[in-house]
Design a protein around this motif. Structure first.
Motif, short mmCIF file in Angstrom:
data_model
loop_
_atom_site.label_atom_id
_atom_site.label_comp_id
_atom_site.label_asym_id
_atom_site.label_seq_id
_atom_site.Cartn_x
_atom_site.Cartn_y
_atom_site.Cartn_z
N TYR A 92 0.86 -1.18 0.00
CA TYR A 92 0.00 0.00 0.00
C TYR A 92 0.89 1.23 0.00
O TYR A 92 2.10 1.15 0.22
N ILE A 93 0.30 2.37 -0.26
CA ILE A 93 0.99 3.66 -0.15
C ILE A 93 0.11 4.58 0.68
O ILE A 93 -1.12 4.51 0.62
N THR A 94 0.73 5.42 1.48
CA THR A 94 -0.04 6.34 2.31
C THR A 94 -0.40 7.60 1.53
O THR A 94 0.26 7.97 0.56
N HIS A 95 -1.44 8.24 1.98
CA HIS A 95 -1.86 9.51 1.36
C HIS A 95 -0.74 10.54 1.47
O HIS A 95 -0.47 11.27 0.50
N LYS A 96 -0.09 10.56 2.60
CA LYS A 96 1.01 11.52 2.81
C LYS A 96 2.10 11.32 1.78
O LYS A 96 2.61 12.29 1.19
N ASP A 97 2.50 10.08 1.55
CA ASP A 97 3.55 9.81 0.56
C ASP A 97 3.07 10.11 -0.86
O ASP A 97 3.83 10.61 -1.69
N LEU A 98 1.81 9.80 -1.12
CA LEU A 98 1.29 10.01 -2.47
C LEU A 98 1.27 11.49 -2.83
O LEU A 98 1.75 11.89 -3.90
N VAL A 99 0.72 12.33 -1.95
CA VAL A 99 0.59 13.75 -2.28
C VAL A 99 1.90 14.51 -2.10
O VAL A 99 1.99 15.67 -2.51
N ASN A 100 2.89 13.86 -1.52
CA ASN A 100 4.20 14.49 -1.43
C ASN A 100 4.91 14.47 -2.78
O ASN A 100 5.89 15.19 -3.01
N GLY A 101 4.43 13.62 -3.69
CA GLY A 101 4.94 13.59 -5.05
C GLY A 101 6.18 12.73 -5.21
O GLY A 101 6.69 12.13 -4.27
N GLY A 102 6.64 12.64 -6.46
CA GLY A 102 7.82 11.83 -6.78
C GLY A 102 7.50 10.81 -7.84
O GLY A 102 6.72 11.06 -8.76
#
Length: 754
Positions: A717-727
Motif C-alpha cells: 500500500y501507499i499512504t496519502h502523505k507519501d502520495l501527495v508528497n509527489g515523486g
C-alpha cells in the motif's frame, strides 16, 4: 548574410514555439476522450447534457420517465424528447429533478408534452442517434418533428440554448413548469416582465420532499405573444400562480433563424437567478460560453494524465473522470445566498456551498479521490455538511437540493468529514466537526442507533436492513474514534472504537456469515446466504455473501473471526468462484457479478482488495483487471451498475492507477494492478506523482516489486502523505504472481491512521 541567418534563426524558433504550443494544446485536449453517452444505456443512469465541473445546473434532454433506467431523465435506448431541463441527477437509483423544462416547437400549439405512446398528441418530438451528439459542456440534437436544431451549453448556475428554427409563422418556445422526472409540482409561478425577460419558480415534492427552484429566463428575440396555461386552461394575464403552469413564447421565424435562450437558476429567488445569469452569460456568444466550459473541463481532466496506446481505455478513463465531477453540485448564488435544509435563506461568501451528496455511495472512493484531485474543494464540501448539520441537527445522509432524503442506511457523511480532518485539510473547525459526528452517531436521528447503543447491535426483528445499518455505522464509528484520539478525547475514543467492532455480534461461527440476530439473541431462520430480497431483508441491496466483507475499518477482526489468514482468503476465494445465480425477487442493484461479488453495487467495491490484509496481495490483480477490462467499456452500456454520482467511476480511476482506499478514512491506498503504462498525477502546489508500470501488459498483471522515489517499497500500500508528497512510484510487473510481495505482516495494510 548575417541578417538572413538571423531571420532564418527567428523563423526556426517561431516554428519550434508554434510546434510546442500546438503540442501543449493537443496534450491538454482531454475532452476529446470523453463520451458522455458511456453509461447512458444499461443501468448506468448517467446524466447526458451540458454542464461544468461540479456545476449547479445540468442542462440536458429529458425523455418520458418509463421507470428505473430513466432516473436521470434520459436513457440511450429512447427516441422521444419532451424538453430540455436545467436540473438533473446522475447515476442515481431513484428519480427526481428533470425540471425547469423548455422546448422549442412549431405548428399547432400543443399545451402538454404528450405521453410515450401518444407523443404526437403533445409537443414532444422524435430524434435519432445519428443526429445527436455530446461532449463536455455541450449537447446537440435535431428535433425530427420540427426540423429544429437544439444546442446547449452551461455555466455554473445558468444554461444557454441555441435553437436553429425553420421558416414558420407559428414558432414558439415552451416553458413547462409542470414537467419533472418522477416528482409532482406543488406550487409554480410564471411572469412576463418584458418581451424578452421572464421569471418564475417551481416548488415540488418527490424524492426531495420540499424542493424550491427559482429562475429568470431571457430570449434573444422579442416575443410576438406570450400565452399562459394553468392546469390546461388558458389564462388572460402576463403572470400567474398555479400548480401546472406552462408559458408559450410565440414568434415568426425565417429559415435557419437562430434564437437564443438563457436561464439562470437560484435556490433563493428569481432576482438572484437573473443576477447569476447576466453575470455568467452577459451576451449571446454561444461559442464563447462553450469554450469557457470546455476550458474548465480540460483544466480538471488534466489533473491526471495517462499514457496508453489503447484509445478505448482512454475514453473509459477520462469519461470516468468526467462522471466523477458531475456531483456534488454548487448550491449558492453569486451573492453567497443559499437555502438551507430548514428552508431558511443564508448568506455566506466565505465558502462554496454544495448539495447532492450521495454519501452511502461516494464516501467509499469518490470523496477520497477528491482529497487527491480536488483538494481545493474538500474543505468547502466538509463545511457544507457541517452547515447542514447546524440546520437539521444531523449530518447529511443523502442531501438533494436543500432536502434530506434519508436514503440508504448509515451516517455516511462521517467517514468523509473525518478523512478530511485526519488528512489535515485547512479551513475546517475540528471541534465543530466532532460535535456534528458525535451527535449524528448518538442522537435519535438514524434508524436503530438507540437500539445499537442498548444491545450492541440492531435487533433484526426491530427493523429491516439491520445488518447493513449496523455495519455502516461501525465504519463511521471507527472514524469518530480516530478523530476523538486526534482531539485528545480518550473516553470517546474507547467508546467509538468498541462500537466500530459491533459487526462481530452478527457473526455466526457455524455458517461463517453475518446473520440476522433477534433481540433475544437468537439467529434469524431460515438462513440463505444468497438471499437478497430488495430492501426487506437484513442487508441493503445485497446478501450475506456480499456483506460479510463490509469491515474495511477492521479487516484484522474479520480475519480472526474466519479463522486466520488462510480461513479468510479461502472464504474470499469462494466469494469470487461460486455460482452467480440469485433467487427470483433479488435486488435489481446486484449486478456486475463475479461469483457473488457484485461490482454494480457499492458495498462490494473494496472487497477484492481485502486479500492484502491477509498477506495475499497477488490475488488482487486477477479480479481487478477483469473488472477494469470487462465491467467497464466505452459503450453506452459500459457501466455494470448505477454510476451513483461518481462512485462507480471513482473506483475505476483509483483501480486503473493501481491502488484503492479500502478504509476510506485511514489514509492508505492498497495496491492492486495498474492498468496504464504511466500515470502523471498533478497534485497542485508544483507537486506531481509519476506512476510507472514497467513491463505492463494484459498478461503482466502481477506486481513483482515496487519502488518509491528510487527506494525499495515493500509495503502493499501507499499512504496519502507519501502520495501527495509527489515523486515517482514505480511498479515492476510480471506474468506470474510474486507470492512474497506484501506477505510479511509488517508490510500489510492495517486498520490504523497513517
Amino acid at each position: 548574410m548575417k541578417h538572413l541567418n538571423l531571420k532564418n534563426t527567428f523563423a526556426v524558433i517561431a516554428l519550434i514555439i508554434i510546434s510546442f504550443s500546438f503540442k501543449i494544446m493537443k496534450t491538454n485536449d482531454y475532452i476529446k476522450y470523453v463520451d458522455p453517452f458511456i453509461g447512458s444505456g444499461g443501468h448506468g443512469h448517467v446524466f447526458v447534457g451540458a454542464n461544468v465541473p461540479f456545476g449547479g445546473v445540468q442542462v440536458g434532454p429529458t425523455n418520458f420517465n418509463k421507470g428505473w433506467d430513466w432516473s436521470s431523465s434520459y436513457h440511450h435506448s429512447d427516441s422521444i424528447v419532451k424538453g430540455f431541463c436545467h436540473l438533473n441527477v446522475s447515476g442515481t437509483g431513484m428519480s427526481d429533478l428533470g425540471e425547469l423544462t423548455v422546448m422549442p416547437a412549431t405548428g399547432e400549439l400543443k399545451i402538454n408534452a404528450g405521453t410515450q405512446d401518444r407523443h404526437l398528441k403533445g409537443y414532444a418530438s422524435l430524434y435519432s442517434k445519428d443526429k445527436e451528439s455530446a461532449s463536455p459542456g455541450y449537447y446537440q440534437v435535431m428535433l425530427d418533428r420540427y426540423n429544429i436544431k437544439v444546442e446547449l451549453t452551461a455555466t455554473e448556475r445558468s444554461g444557454l440554448h441555441k435553437y436553429t428554427f425553420p421558416e414558420s409563422s407559428e414558432s414558439r418556445i415552451i416553458i413547462d413548469l409542470g414537467e419533472g422526472s418522477a416528482d409532482r409540482p406543488t406550487d409554480t409561478y410564471l411572469r412576463q416582465i418584458n418581451d424578452t425577460l421572464f421569471e418564475g419558480y417551481r416548488f415540488s415534492s418527490g424524492w426531495a420532499s420540499d424542493q424550491r427552484e427559482f429562475f429568470s429566463l431571457v430570449v434573444s428575440k422579442p416575443v410576438k405573444d406570450f400565452i399562459i396555461y394553468n392546469n390546461g386552461r388558458k389564462v388572460k394575464a402576463s403572470q400567474k400562480k398555479g400548480v401546472f403552469l406552462k408559458g408559450f413564447l410565440e414568434f415568426s421565424t425565417k429559415k435557419n433563424e437562430v434564437i437564443y435562450l438563457k436561464m439562470g437558476v437560484s435556490p433563493v429567488s428569481s432576482s438572484n437567478g437573473l443576477d447569476n445569469l447576466i453575470t455568467e452569460i452577459p451576451g449571446w456568444d454561444f461559442n464563447s460560453v462553450l469554450k469557457d466550459a470546455e476550458d474548465k473541463w480540460n483544466k480538471e481532466l488534466s489533473k491526471i494524465h495517462i499514457k496508453t496506446k489503447d484509445k478505448a481505455k482512454k475514453r473509459v478513463f477520462y469519461t470516468a473522470m468526467y462522471h466523477s465531477m458531475i456531483a456534488p453540485n454548487i448550491f449558492h448564488d453569486l451573492n453567497g445566498e443559499y437555502r438551507g435544509t430548514d428552508k431558511k435563506v443564508y448568506k455566506d461568501t466565505t465558502f462554496t456551498n454544495y448539495t447532492l451528496f450521495s454519501l452511502w455511495d461516494t464516501y467509499r472512493a469518490a470523496h477520497p479521490l477528491y482529497t487527491i484531485t480536488h483538494p481545493e474543494r474538500v474543505s468547502d464540501m466538509v463545511n457544507s455538511m457541517v452547515k447542514i448539520f447546524e440546520q437539521q441537527g444531523k449530518l447529511p445522509v443523502w442531501h438533494l437540493r436543500g432536502n434530506e432524503t434519508n436514503t440508504m442506511p448509515g451516517y455516511s457523511a462521517i467517514p468523509v468529514v473525518v478523512d478530511a480532518c485526519l488528512k489535515g485539510f485547512e479551513g475546517i473547525d475540528l471541534e465543530k466537526v466532532y460535535a456534528a459526528v458525535k451527535e449524528s452517531a448518538t442522537g435519535d436521528h438514524e434508524p436503530g442507533v438507540k437500539d445499537l447503543m442498548k444491545y450492541g447491535y440492531i435487533p433484526s426483528d426491530y427493523m429491516a436492513e439491520s445488518i447493513a445499518s449496523t455495519m455502516e455505522y461501525a465504519i463511521a464509528d471507527w472514524g469518530i474514534a480516530q478523530l476523538a484520539a486526534k482531539l485528545n478525547k480518550p473516553k470517546d475514543y474507547e467508546y467509538f472504537l468498541n462500537r466500530s467492532k459491533s459487526y462481530k455480534n452478527y457473526f455466526d461461527s457455524e455458517t461463517k456469515f453475518m446473520r440476522g440476530k433477534m433481540a433475544d439473541g437468537s439467529w434469524r431462520t431460515p438462513f440463505d446466504p444468497k438471499s437478497a430480497q430488495h430492501r426487506v431483508n437484513d442487508y441493503c441491496e445485497g446478501n450475506a455473501w456480499q456483506y460479510l466483507w463490509l469491515t474495511p475499518q477492521d479487516p484484522e477482526g474479520l480475519i480472526e473471526l474466519l479463522g486466520g489468514d488462510k480461513g479468510f482468503t479461502t472464504k474470499l476465494d469462494q466469494l469470487f468462484s461460486i455460482s452467480s445465480d440469485l433467487e427470483e425477487g433479488s435486488s435489481m442493484d446486484i449486478t456486475g457479478l463475479i461469483g457473488q461479488y457484485a461490482h454494480g453495487n457499492e458495498p462490494s467495491h473494496h472487497t477484492t482488495y481485502m486479500y492484502a490484509y491477509a498477506g495475499e496481495q497477488y490475488k488482487i490483480p486477477k479480479n481487478v483487471r477483469y473488472i477494469t477490462t470487462n465491467l467497464y467499456s466505452d459503450k453506452p452500456d459500459g457501466l455494470s451498475g448505477n454510476e451513483d454520482c461518481g462512485q462507480m467511476s471513482s473506483w475505476y480511476i483509483f483501480s486503473s492507477m493501481g491502488f484503492y482506499p479500502v478504509n476510506p478514512s485511514n489514509g492508505a491506498y492498497v495496491f492492486g494492478s495498474p492498468l496504464f503504462d504511466q500515470v502523471d498525477l498533478n497534485l497542485g502546489n508544483g507537486k506531481s506523482m509519476k506512476i510507472i508500470a514497467e513491463n505492463n501488459s494484459d498478461t503482466n498483471i502481477y506486481i513483482q516489486e515496487v519502488t518509491l522515489n528510487g527506494a525499495e517499497h515493500k509495503y502493499s500500500y501507499i499512504t496519502h502523505k507519501d502520495l501527495v508528497n509527489g515523486g515517482v512510484l514505480k511498479f515492476v510487473m510480471g506474468s506470474t504472481p510474486n507470492l512474497d510481495f506484501g506477505k510479511d505482516p509488517k508490510y500489510r495494510p492495517k486498520s490504523m491512521v497513517y
